[in-house]
Design an enzyme around this catalytic site. Sequence first.
Site, PDB file in Angstrom:
ATOM      1  N   ARG A  55       0.842  -1.210   0.000  1.00  0.00           N
ATOM      2  CA  ARG A  55       0.000   0.000   0.000  1.00  0.00           C
ATOM      3  C   ARG A  55       0.872   1.253   0.000  1.00  0.00           C
ATOM      4  NH1 ARG A  55      -1.925   2.434   4.474  1.00  0.00           N
ATOM      5  NH2 ARG A  55      -2.138   0.513   5.654  1.00  0.00           N
ATOM      6  N   TYR A 108     -14.488  17.127 -16.284  1.00  0.00           N
ATOM      7  CA  TYR A 108     -15.152  15.828 -16.310  1.00  0.00           C
ATOM      8  C   TYR A 108     -16.234  15.877 -15.221  1.00  0.00           C
ATOM      9  CZ  TYR A 108     -15.897  11.074 -14.676  1.00  0.00           C
ATOM     10  OH  TYR A 108     -16.463   9.924 -14.217  1.00  0.00           O
ATOM     11  N   ASP A 177      -5.211  18.678 -15.000  1.00  0.00           N
ATOM     12  CA  ASP A 177      -5.565  17.306 -15.377  1.00  0.00           C
ATOM     13  C   ASP A 177      -5.202  17.166 -16.859  1.00  0.00           C
ATOM     14  OD1 ASP A 177      -6.903  15.044 -16.325  1.00  0.00           O
ATOM     15  OD2 ASP A 177      -8.538  15.242 -14.874  1.00  0.00           O
ATOM     16  N   LYS A 202      -6.990   6.096 -19.542  1.00  0.00           N
ATOM     17  CA  LYS A 202      -7.247   6.569 -20.908  1.00  0.00           C
ATOM     18  C   LYS A 202      -6.019   6.369 -21.799  1.00  0.00           C
ATOM     19  CE  LYS A 202     -10.917   7.492 -18.772  1.00  0.00           C
ATOM     20  NZ  LYS A 202     -11.027   8.593 -17.850  1.00  0.00           N
TER      21      LYS A 202
END
Length: 390
Positions: A55, A108, A177, A202
């Site tokens: 983690r 978005y 972004d 993406k």
Amino acid sequence: MHHLRTRAVHAGQRPDPTTGAIATPIAQTTAFGYGTLERGAALFAGELPGYRYSRFANPTVAALEAKLADLEGASSAVAFASGTAACSALLLALLRPGDELVFLGPLYGGTEGLLRAYSERWGIQVRDATASGLEAALTPATRMVWVETLTNPTLRVHDLAAVARTARARGITTVADNTFCTPCLVRPLELGVDLVLHSMTKYLGGHGDATGGVVAGSEALVREVRRTGLGQVGGNLAPQEAFLFLRGVKTLPLRMAAHCVGALAVARSLAAHPAVRAVHYPGLQSHPQHALAQRQWQGGFGGMVTFELASGGRSAAAAVLDRLQLFTQAVSLGDVDSLACHPASTTHSFVSAEARAAAGVTEEMIRLSVGIEHPDDLVADLEQALGVLG
Ligand code: 7XF
């Protein structure tokens, strides 16, 4: 420094020192044995470098982080299980109650929804500065400015250098972004932006088979985002997914070049079609920020094309979308396969109808993610689908 195409292949990766394996091995392990109690204590105290628990850090993920930091020109990067996990980590790490965040939209729909949810729950004021302009929206409490390098879904281009200059003069952190452009087209950190974020799901992955996110920037800022996002929220990327992204990024510059050529052909053909009212593509002379994109970007204008039908509302959009054969109707983008969606009812269904109207997200709008198929075939598919409108 080597060219981006070379770095996409080599950065962050070298043959495995124990076996010589060229593909970075998937370190499919939860924990790492540290041998002695004192060595474990030193690792946990941060006095010794090394892995202890996946983690916090994992070698396959670390190779990907190093590759992406290199491509974005950052000193450091941290990977997450999704682009949304990256957004959440960044907000939770860097904002406090009473702070203000200003964004230039549209964003978005999920990101805007997330910002609005945080603002209500955590007492952070969120302000959309798209209409007013950035300067007018800033106050002494503003801590963060958020932009998308190419907006989803309207494909508007922001002057990143000007945004960063305005924010930096007031000590405000700028976040860009860069999901839609990728470092192949624009590198925000070189223009003065503080942190870059991606939905790796993406273009970076490129094959529609993995979900991930990344934040890149200075050591100090990324350390904060890592501590909160991994240590406290636990949004770490899995090593198997990191392997897929490492493989995907190697061909990113080649894929992006093909996306740009295909998208320009598609945009030009749509612009000449009588059933189409508007085509939003920064590579067209008619795009309001075409000159800006030419100045701040390199290598093309991206693989996304958004267009609006002349009339007929949602049913006209449905008729066209339902007839497409090569474009698959789906959200997401940046895959080698071409995709098409109706933003108002999908990606931007998370924001109010008023916010959609203000952002120019109409019912006649269709968003295309142009894949790497031959452009002639994609143009022909769109022409036959638009034929349904008579
Ligand atoms: O959490 P994700 O990996 O899906 O990334 C969220 C995200 C962050 N930034 C931008 C600019 C995005 O476009 C996305 C996700 N967008 C998808 C889309 O527009 O098709 C989500 C489908 S609902």
